[in-house]
Design an enzyme around this catalytic site. Sequence first.
Site, mmCIF file in Angstrom:
data_model
loop_
_atom_site.group_PDB
_atom_site.id
_atom_site.type_symbol
_atom_site.label_atom_id
_atom_site.label_comp_id
_atom_site.label_asym_id
_atom_site.label_seq_id
_atom_site.Cartn_x
_atom_site.Cartn_y
_atom_site.Cartn_z
ATOM 1 N N CYS A 1 1.692 7.091 4.753
ATOM 2 C CA CYS A 1 0.608 6.237 5.254
ATOM 3 C C CYS A 1 -0.115 6.845 6.464
ATOM 4 C CB CYS A 1 1.135 4.858 5.604
ATOM 5 S SG CYS A 1 1.907 4.024 4.205
ATOM 6 N N HIS B 1 -3.703 1.659 10.690
ATOM 7 C CA HIS B 1 -3.232 1.632 9.291
ATOM 8 C C HIS B 1 -3.159 0.180 8.830
ATOM 9 C CE1 HIS B 1 -1.046 2.130 5.698
ATOM 10 N NE2 HIS B 1 0.142 1.784 6.178
ATOM 11 N N ASN C 1 -1.836 -2.704 1.270
ATOM 12 C CA ASN C 1 -1.521 -1.417 1.894
ATOM 13 C C ASN C 1 -1.842 -0.294 0.888
ATOM 14 O OD1 ASN C 1 -0.354 0.861 2.995
ATOM 15 N ND2 ASN C 1 1.544 -0.157 3.598
#
Length: 318
Positions: free
Chosen positions: A112, A245, A275
Amino acid sequence: MYSKIIGTGSYLPEKILTNHDLERMVDTSDEWIRARTGIIQRHIAAEGQMASDLALEASRKAIDAAGIQAQEIDLIVLATTTPDMIFPSTACILQHKLGISGGPAFDVQAVCSGFIYALATADMFVSSGKCRNALVVGTEVYSRILDWTDRSTCVLFGDGAGAVVLTQSNQPGILSSHLHANGSYNNVLAAPGNICGGKIQGSPFITMEGNTVFKFAVKVLEEAVFEAITANHLQASDIDWLIPHQANIRIIKSTANKVGIPMEKVVATVDQHGNTSAASVPLALDIAARDGRIKTDHYVLLEGVGGGFTWGSVLLRW
Ligand code: UT7
């Protein structure tokens, strides 16, 4: 010499999977998912639609927005955890799909944090004069590595891509980048499998200790903000836009609260796409750049955290 973002683009696959759809697949509820994560829906790639296909859509938009031709791209750095194949790199496949060749093209794997790692890497090529126009991409098809019977992970992730064009400039630009990793956490968030002799070894699906990831993410995202502003002699109040993020709205809000940046100055798009790992920061950046929130001269702080663990930031002047 600086490197500067002159165009952004993003792409989300057509198919939308809502929390209500998930209620029919696993023992979960729209209320639980919204309350614990802030996610309302995620996008799912069509069968046969690969990370490079999503990347191509986002890249075309970024190149158009930059007002250059694809042929002028002389570097591709692509972040993904879900590459099209073991090799060649998804960056090389994207290069071919864009109809260009010659410049370096390679993948970055930092889960990520991938886009932050990719952008920091491309900045070094561009600001040092080694390349003129870099295409930096985050692209993921996480739907392929989710166990759709595991409610603790399958509700969290989605597919998507984001891209930017980075070019040489005598005006800032990227002001700083800071990258970190701590591999002792490698088991906490992983897809702990590989292919050997034609067979899958270990698990090809995401496994995660959610609470550990949550606490670690808030801690390092806070540290990353202070590291970036301190290095640039700025205060938290100088930051016009924080783009963290996009994993969980509670992580985003906790980070903003700890560093003293009001949520009005935080770009949060996680509700719309879940996500998307390496794609999450460039997706959010593109949305805020296109809707006019980010304006010339704004200080924009991008930050990521992910499996590895990896984490880091890029601070830029728009
Ligand atoms: O890019 C980094 C990737 N990962 C992340 O960002 C994840 C970081 N972690 C998180 O976002 C949160 O830890 C989660 C959203 C994953 C979980 O939230 P939580 O507040 O930490 O919940 P929990 O894991 O403590 O679970 C609370 C309860 C448990 O039930 P019991 O043991 O209290 O009876 C879980 O079994 O919620 C249950 N649960 C669910 N219930 C309904 C777990 N997943 C679900 C679900 N629907 N999907």
